[in-house]
Scaffold this motif. Structure first.
Motif, mmCIF file in Angstrom:
data_model
loop_
_atom_site.group_PDB
_atom_site.id
_atom_site.type_symbol
_atom_site.label_atom_id
_atom_site.label_comp_id
_atom_site.label_asym_id
_atom_site.label_seq_id
_atom_site.Cartn_x
_atom_site.Cartn_y
_atom_site.Cartn_z
ATOM 1 N N VAL A 42 0.843 -1.196 0.000
ATOM 2 C CA VAL A 42 0.000 0.000 0.000
ATOM 3 C C VAL A 42 0.877 1.244 0.000
ATOM 4 O O VAL A 42 0.639 2.197 -0.745
ATOM 5 C CB VAL A 42 -0.974 -0.001 1.213
ATOM 6 N N TYR A 55 -5.630 7.838 -4.649
ATOM 7 C CA TYR A 55 -5.248 6.564 -4.050
ATOM 8 C C TYR A 55 -5.434 6.627 -2.533
ATOM 9 O O TYR A 55 -5.971 5.693 -1.923
ATOM 10 C CB TYR A 55 -3.806 6.193 -4.401
ATOM 11 N N ASN A 59 -8.072 4.101 -0.931
ATOM 12 C CA ASN A 59 -7.451 2.893 -0.389
ATOM 13 C C ASN A 59 -6.908 3.017 1.018
ATOM 14 O O ASN A 59 -6.564 1.999 1.627
ATOM 15 C CB ASN A 59 -6.313 2.446 -1.320
ATOM 16 N N GLU A 63 -10.150 2.708 4.275
ATOM 17 C CA GLU A 63 -9.856 1.346 4.719
ATOM 18 C C GLU A 63 -9.205 1.255 6.094
ATOM 19 O O GLU A 63 -9.278 0.210 6.736
ATOM 20 C CB GLU A 63 -8.956 0.648 3.697
#
Length: 87
Positions: A42, A55, A59, A63
């Motif tokens: 990540v 991003y 993400n 999350e």
């Protein structure tokens, strides 16, 4: 933690501590947020993304649970001149 300066949306700097799996982001308002449990993949994708803000929003922010931290919590900023004088 060394922070990498970026300019993407509201992101101004990002840093990662692999041993702790901790990602730190600095927003344009100066706020620092730590995210724990973030894998190296990540981090790699965020730090190499041409669309880091998107991003991050898709993400990471959605999350992981972020925790606001103060500026004195282990931040080591990269010197912008280092890029100019690397051998």
């Amino acid at each position: 933690m060394e922070m990498k300066r970026i300019s993407a949306g509201k992101l101004r700097a990002i840093g990662y501590e692999p041993r702790e799996r901790r990602l730190r982001v600095e927003l344009d308002n100066g706020q620092l947020i730590d995210y724990t449990g973030v894998g190296e993949e990540v981090w790699r994708r965020l730090s190499n993304s041409g669309a880091a803000w998107s991003y991050y929003r898709d993400n990471i922010e959605e999350e992981y649970t972020g925790k606001a931290v103060s500026a004195g919590d282990g931040v080591k900023r990269a010197n912008p001149l280092d890029e100019l004088f690397r051998k």
